[in-house]
Scaffold this active site. Structure first.
Site, PDB file in Angstrom:
ATOM      1  N   ARG A 103       0.847  -1.187   0.000  1.00  0.00           N
ATOM      2  CA  ARG A 103       0.000   0.000   0.000  1.00  0.00           C
ATOM      3  C   ARG A 103       0.879   1.231   0.000  1.00  0.00           C
ATOM      4  O   ARG A 103       1.732   1.374   0.860  1.00  0.00           O
ATOM      5  CB  ARG A 103      -0.792   0.001   1.329  1.00  0.00           C
ATOM      6  CG  ARG A 103      -2.220  -0.147   1.157  1.00  0.00           C
ATOM      7  CD  ARG A 103      -3.032  -0.055   2.389  1.00  0.00           C
ATOM      8  NE  ARG A 103      -2.496   0.345   3.665  1.00  0.00           N
ATOM      9  CZ  ARG A 103      -3.259   0.729   4.673  1.00  0.00           C
ATOM     10  NH1 ARG A 103      -4.560   0.781   4.518  1.00  0.00           N
ATOM     11  NH2 ARG A 103      -2.745   1.054   5.829  1.00  0.00           N
ATOM     12  N   THR A 107      -1.267   7.513  -0.560  1.00  0.00           N
ATOM     13  CA  THR A 107      -2.548   7.400  -1.295  1.00  0.00           C
ATOM     14  C   THR A 107      -3.378   6.215  -0.792  1.00  0.00           C
ATOM     15  O   THR A 107      -4.569   6.136  -1.081  1.00  0.00           O
ATOM     16  CB  THR A 107      -2.287   7.181  -2.793  1.00  0.00           C
ATOM     17  OG1 THR A 107      -1.623   5.912  -2.939  1.00  0.00           O
ATOM     18  CG2 THR A 107      -1.408   8.273  -3.372  1.00  0.00           C
ATOM     19  N   ASP A 199       0.813  -2.862  12.261  1.00  0.00           N
ATOM     20  CA  ASP A 199       1.239  -3.299  10.924  1.00  0.00           C
ATOM     21  C   ASP A 199       1.565  -4.786  10.978  1.00  0.00           C
ATOM     22  O   ASP A 199       2.559  -5.200  11.582  1.00  0.00           O
ATOM     23  CB  ASP A 199       2.469  -2.474  10.496  1.00  0.00           C
ATOM     24  CG  ASP A 199       2.827  -2.760   9.053  1.00  0.00           C
ATOM     25  OD1 ASP A 199       3.022  -3.942   8.699  1.00  0.00           O
ATOM     26  OD2 ASP A 199       2.892  -1.808   8.252  1.00  0.00           O
ATOM     27  N   ASP A 202       5.076  -5.913   9.608  1.00  0.00           N
ATOM     28  CA  ASP A 202       6.184  -5.569  10.509  1.00  0.00           C
ATOM     29  C   ASP A 202       6.192  -6.484  11.729  1.00  0.00           C
ATOM     30  O   ASP A 202       7.261  -6.870  12.216  1.00  0.00           O
ATOM     31  CB  ASP A 202       6.073  -4.108  10.953  1.00  0.00           C
ATOM     32  CG  ASP A 202       6.543  -3.151   9.862  1.00  0.00           C
ATOM     33  OD1 ASP A 202       7.324  -3.579   8.995  1.00  0.00           O
ATOM     34  OD2 ASP A 202       6.118  -1.978   9.892  1.00  0.00           O
TER      35      ASP A 202
HETATM   36  C1  PRP Z   1      -0.974  -4.571   4.472  1.00  0.00           C
HETATM   37  C2  PRP Z   1      -1.828  -5.816   4.563  1.00  0.00           C
HETATM   38  C3  PRP Z   1      -2.635  -5.754   3.300  1.00  0.00           C
HETATM   39  C4  PRP Z   1      -2.866  -4.280   3.140  1.00  0.00           C
HETATM   40  C5  PRP Z   1      -4.242  -3.955   3.617  1.00  0.00           C
HETATM   41  O1  PRP Z   1       0.089  -4.750   3.625  1.00  0.00           O
HETATM   42  O2  PRP Z   1      -1.067  -6.981   4.693  1.00  0.00           O
HETATM   43  O3  PRP Z   1      -2.001  -6.304   2.167  1.00  0.00           O
HETATM   44  O4  PRP Z   1      -1.910  -3.613   3.968  1.00  0.00           O
HETATM   45  O5  PRP Z   1      -4.556  -2.640   3.375  1.00  0.00           O
HETATM   46  P1  PRP Z   1      -5.692  -2.208   2.337  1.00  0.00           P
HETATM   47  O6  PRP Z   1      -6.866  -3.120   2.583  1.00  0.00           O
HETATM   48  O7  PRP Z   1      -5.959  -0.790   2.704  1.00  0.00           O
HETATM   49  O8  PRP Z   1      -5.127  -2.355   0.953  1.00  0.00           O
HETATM   50  P2  PRP Z   1       1.211  -3.613   3.403  1.00  0.00           P
HETATM   51  O9  PRP Z   1       0.834  -2.742   2.266  1.00  0.00           O
HETATM   52  O10 PRP Z   1       1.487  -2.944   4.707  1.00  0.00           O
HETATM   53  O11 PRP Z   1       2.452  -4.452   2.900  1.00  0.00           O
HETATM   54  P3  PRP Z   1       3.334  -5.547   3.683  1.00  0.00           P
HETATM   55  O12 PRP Z   1       2.466  -6.765   3.880  1.00  0.00           O
HETATM   56  O13 PRP Z   1       4.433  -5.771   2.727  1.00  0.00           O
HETATM   57  O14 PRP Z   1       3.777  -4.970   4.991  1.00  0.00           O
HETATM   58  N1  URA Z   2      -2.205  -3.034   7.079  1.00  0.00           N
HETATM   59  C1  URA Z   2      -1.819  -3.459   8.302  1.00  0.00           C
HETATM   60  O1  URA Z   2      -0.862  -4.219   8.437  1.00  0.00           O
HETATM   61  N2  URA Z   2      -2.512  -3.017   9.377  1.00  0.00           N
HETATM   62  C2  URA Z   2      -3.574  -2.204   9.274  1.00  0.00           C
HETATM   63  O2  URA Z   2      -4.179  -1.869  10.296  1.00  0.00           O
HETATM   64  C3  URA Z   2      -3.960  -1.780   7.989  1.00  0.00           C
HETATM   65  C4  URA Z   2      -3.257  -2.213   6.907  1.00  0.00           C
END
Ligand code: PRP
Ligand code: URA
Length: 208
Positions: A103, A107, A199, A202
């Site tokens: 994400r 945005t 997150d 993380d």
């Molecule tokens: C997180 C999560 C989803 C997304 C959800 O991933 O694992 O994929 O955010 O958010 P949304 O419904 O608003 O799209 P992130 O983009 O943080 O990537 P990561 O898993 O690599 O940390």
């Molecule tokens: N992605 C995450 O990992 N946590 C949230 O709360 C939203 C998006």
């Protein structure tokens, strides 16, 4: 209704430990895995069975088995990877694909960076894995990517979902069943789920 919320004391118990900010990386990973297993168990309720002959120590009988070759799990990188061990406990021979999306922090739009899916994916039921369904942007985009490959049967497993994310997936993809362990309250101004767990990527990978 294509939204299935697990409603079980054991799930609430595990989610409450998962949410705590001082839960260790080890315990966080274990809980994500266990909850993924429960979600998968629920999502396979309608799995087709085929007859097989079974010889018990007493007699021959007809048993019923799932053809694991009909299923593929697709984690959304990174956080979806945390759910793979759990679903493989339930269905160890399923194929695995990977979709890379992150994400954009400003945005909140999903950015695609990887897609590798098993051969003959169009003939399988695809079960997408992502612990967090926030705005629903990443989930909706992942489903579109999989549909472009001709897949007809898709299920989506998330551990925590925001109402807006559930609505987004149901509007964009009304044919997709969404299984979630817990439906949370809302998103904050940064797009994080409240109360949520922070997150997920993380916390699974220990990157912050
Ligand atoms: C997180 C999560 C989803 C997304 C959800 O991933 O694992 O994929 O955010 O958010 P949304 O419904 O608003 O799209 P992130 O983009 O943080 O990537 P990561 O898993 O690599 O940390
Ligand atoms: N992605 C995450 O990992 N946590 C949230 O709360 C939203 C998006």
């Amino acid at each position: 209704m294509k939204e299935i919320i697990l409603n079980h004391p054991l799930v609430e118990h595990k989610i409450s430990i998962l949410r705590r900010k001082d839960t260790s990386t080890k315990e966080f990973r274990e809980l994500i895995s266990e909850l993924a297993m429960f979600l998968c168990y629920e999502a396979l309720k309608d799995a087709e069975l085929k007859d097989v002959e079974v010889e018990t120590p007493i007699t021959k009988t007809i048993g019923h088995v799932i053809d694991e070759n009909n299923y593929a799990f697709v984690p959304i990188l990174r956080a979806g990877m945390g759910m793979v061990d759990g679903v493989l406990q339930v269905m160890p021979n399923a194929k695995i694909g990977h979709i890379g999306l992150y994400r954009n922090e400003e945005t909140l739009e999903p950015v695609e960076y990887y897609c590798k899916l098993p051969n003959n994916i169009e003939s399988k039921t695809v079960i997408i894995l992502d612990p967090m369904l926030a705005t629903g942007g990443s989930g909706s985009e992942a489903i579109s990517m999989i549909k472009k490959r001709g897949v007809k049967h898709i299920k989506f497993l998330s551990i925590i979902a925001a109402p807006v994310g559930l609505e987004r997936i149901q509007n964009d993809h009304p044919d997709v069943e969404i299984y979630t362990a817990y439906k949370d309250s809302h998103l904050n101004e940064n797009g994080y789920i409240v109360p949520g767990l922070g997150d997920a990527g993380d916390r699974i990978f220990g990157t912050k």
